[in-house]
Design a protein around this motif. Structure first.
Motif, PDB file in Angstrom:
ATOM      1  N   GLU A 304     -12.500 -40.848  -6.830  1.00 28.53           N
ATOM      2  CA  GLU A 304     -11.133 -40.594  -7.295  1.00 28.53           C
ATOM      3  C   GLU A 304     -10.178 -40.394  -6.127  1.00 28.53           C
ATOM      4  N   ASN A 305     -10.670 -39.749  -5.054  1.00 29.45           N
ATOM      5  CA  ASN A 305      -9.823 -39.490  -3.891  1.00 29.45           C
ATOM      6  C   ASN A 305     -10.031 -40.495  -2.776  1.00 29.45           C
ATOM      7  N   CYS A 357     -19.150 -26.628   1.483  1.00 34.00           N
ATOM      8  CA  CYS A 357     -17.848 -27.301   1.504  1.00 34.00           C
ATOM      9  C   CYS A 357     -17.338 -27.396   2.942  1.00 34.00           C
ATOM     10  N   GLN A 377      -5.352 -39.973   0.473  1.00 37.06           N
ATOM     11  CA  GLN A 377      -5.280 -38.740  -0.303  1.00 37.06           C
ATOM     12  C   GLN A 377      -5.303 -37.505   0.605  1.00 37.06           C
ATOM     13  N   LYS A 382      -7.304 -29.905   3.376  1.00 42.07           N
ATOM     14  CA  LYS A 382      -8.157 -30.219   2.238  1.00 42.07           C
ATOM     15  C   LYS A 382      -9.519 -29.548   2.347  1.00 42.07           C
ATOM     16  N   TYR A 384     -13.473 -30.371   1.046  1.00 46.04           N
ATOM     17  CA  TYR A 384     -14.349 -31.379   0.453  1.00 46.04           C
ATOM     18  C   TYR A 384     -15.633 -30.713   0.002  1.00 46.04           C
ATOM     19  N   ASP A 385     -15.972 -30.874  -1.280  1.00 48.29           N
ATOM     20  CA  ASP A 385     -17.197 -30.341  -1.859  1.00 48.29           C
ATOM     21  C   ASP A 385     -18.278 -31.408  -1.738  1.00 48.29           C
ATOM     22  N   THR A 390     -15.712 -34.110  -4.149  1.00 51.59           N
ATOM     23  CA  THR A 390     -14.300 -33.978  -4.493  1.00 51.59           C
ATOM     24  C   THR A 390     -13.507 -33.533  -3.276  1.00 51.59           C
ATOM     25  N   GLU A 392      -9.913 -31.664  -2.450  1.00 51.38           N
ATOM     26  CA  GLU A 392      -8.857 -30.888  -3.093  1.00 51.38           C
ATOM     27  C   GLU A 392      -8.052 -30.130  -2.047  1.00 51.38           C
ATOM     28  N   PRO A 393      -6.843 -29.665  -2.396  1.00 49.20           N
ATOM     29  CA  PRO A 393      -6.083 -28.819  -1.470  1.00 49.20           C
ATOM     30  C   PRO A 393      -6.845 -27.532  -1.166  1.00 49.20           C
ATOM     31  N   PRO A 396      -4.534 -23.262  -2.817  1.00 55.67           N
ATOM     32  CA  PRO A 396      -4.055 -23.549  -4.177  1.00 55.67           C
ATOM     33  C   PRO A 396      -2.545 -23.509  -4.305  1.00 55.67           C
TER      34      PRO A 396
END
Length: 437
Positions: A304-305, A357, A377, A382, A384-385, A390, A392-393, A396
């Motif tokens: 997705e990213n 992560c 992206q 970020k 990364y898991d 994934t 993500e920022p 938050p």
């Protein structure tokens, strides 16, 4: 007796409760604590031997606010007046004022020191909380590609610059502060200058060149150059007494720089691993359990990213990369990567972090054709898991700038040790700073 107790003040508190208080503070508060009075400073010194400092990660972002008295936005190449230090664990933010001109670019963070380029594009080691500054050799000592331009009074007014390590052959003169972002990709240290001899290794010129210097020396020394190739140096790390460097193609070499005049090179992996066309960037990580790891960030449009991260162990005996399971590669820890020397944190001590992560700051992207704007992206900081794959920022509530060419942020792990440096007394300077919440 009552009159005696009434005369006691905060400076008369015994060391034990003061040390207990210090154990509860983060570094900015701890440094403010030690500045209150001589007795509190004495307690702080005692705490340094009895209380382990908290290694909470801070995100250092160069200021993007308008300069004082100006309505114009701060540009990356302008001399920085202040920086924002943001704590990932508790979301605290501090504004740290640098002496004007002492930080125009952020080039690394290692062993509790920031590596920054100043207004002359010279590199310096900087402790932003104590104001201690240790200069590295000047930019003019890169004589193979930099030529100083001097004014009538003998002062530096600009530079002629030969790209890709070539001798300058142009009449164009670059401003004195403009090469700080362009010349340096990443700088790592072999250890803390506070404890002894330290070597700095610099990746330069979009990954085409390696240089090194001992802290306190007067010039940089050329180490290696990549010429006539699409390859480039991607990352470097100090591991078990040697510097290891990986290229974008996956070639791995090491250098023993303990004898500066006789560097010893060893090729660990001589052939590319076939991932160059999809590689976004690579990192080398010295793990706390003794292994040397490679982190490969790969373009994967099925995600997705559009990003996939894989981790290999560098088997130095067989000279091969061994793929690691995403669930076991980091052994449940969190790791912080970017222009900083890698930092591992245990989730048991920092439950706010996420296990297995990787917390990334924006890398200095070289393979823009692979990770162009249509796929990108990676805006901001970020996380990364590895197991969920994934991206993500990390904050938050947002936070972090984004520079696709010149990163302006770095993870920084501060230390109280630098409050009283013991190295190169003729070189370091103590500069006043201001810390505001």
């Amino acid at each position: 007796m009552a009159e005696h107790y009434a005369s006691l003040g905060w400076s008369d508190l015994p060391n034990d409760p003061l040390i207990h208080i210090l154990n509860l503070l983060e570094l900015p508060e701890a440094l403010a604590f030690r500045a209150v009075c001589p007795s509190w400073r004495s307690a702080s010194k005692a705490a340094a031997t009895t209380v382990p400092p908290r290694h909470t990660p801070w995100l250092v972002s160069l200021a993007a606010d308008p300069l004082p008295g100006s309505k114009k936005s701060h540009k990356l190449w302008d001399p920085t007046v202040s920086s924002k230090f943001r704590n990932l664990v508790d979301e605290k933010t501090f504004k740290v004022s640098f002496p004007r001109g002492q930080a125009t670019a952020c080039c690394g963070a290692s062993h509790g020191w920031l590596v920054v380029a100043n207004e002359l594009s010279d590199l310096v080691l900087y402790d932003p909380f104590t104001g201690v500054l240790v200069p590295l050799p000047p930019i003019t000592s890169f004589s193979l590609c930099i030529e100083g331009v001097y004014g009538d009074k003998g002062n530096i007014v600009g530079y002629r610059f030969g790209s890709h390590g070539k001798t300058p052959c142009t009449d164009r003169v670059h401003g004195v502060d403009s090469l700080g972002m362009e010349l340096y990709d990443k700088v790592v240290l072999s250890g803390s200058p506070s404890t002894g001899d330290t070597i700095a290794l610099a990746i330069q010129l979009d990954g085409s060149r390696l240089s090194f210097a001992r802290v306190g020396d007067g010039s940089w020394r050329h180490l290696s150059t990549i010429r006539g190739s699409n390859d480039s140096f991607a990352d470097c790390v100090f591991h078990h007494g040697r510097f290891f460097v990986v290229t974008m193609e996956g070639i791995l070499k090491s250098w023993d720089l303990s004898r500066l005049h006789m560097p010893k090179k060893k090729t660990i992996i001589a052939e590319d691993d076939g991932d160059f066309s999809d590689a976004i960037t690579r990192y080398l990580v010295s793990a706390p359990w003794g292994h040397l790891l490679q982190v490969r960030v790969i373009l994967d449009t099925d995600q997705e990213n559009c990003v996939k991260v894989e981790i290999d162990r560098c088997d130095l005996k067989s000279r091969k990369m061994v793929a690691l399971s995403p669930s076991k590669a980091l052994r449940g820890l969190a790791v912080f990567l970017g222009q900083n020397s890698p930092s591992f944190l245990p989730i048991s001590k920092f439950p706010e972090l996420r296990p297995n992560c990787i917390y990334f700051t924006t890398p200095r992207l070289r393979n823009e054709s692979t990770f162009g704007r249509q796929y990108n992206q990676w805006s901001g900081v970020k996380v990364y898991d590895l197991e969920k794959q994934t991206l993500e920022p990390a904050f938050p509530s947002g936070g972090g700038n984004y520079g696709i060419i010149y990163p302006s942020e770095v993870w920084f792990t501060p230390s109280l040790v630098h409050a009283e440096p013991v190295i190169h007394p003729c070189c370091y300077i103590e500069l006043g700073i201001v810390i505001t919440g």
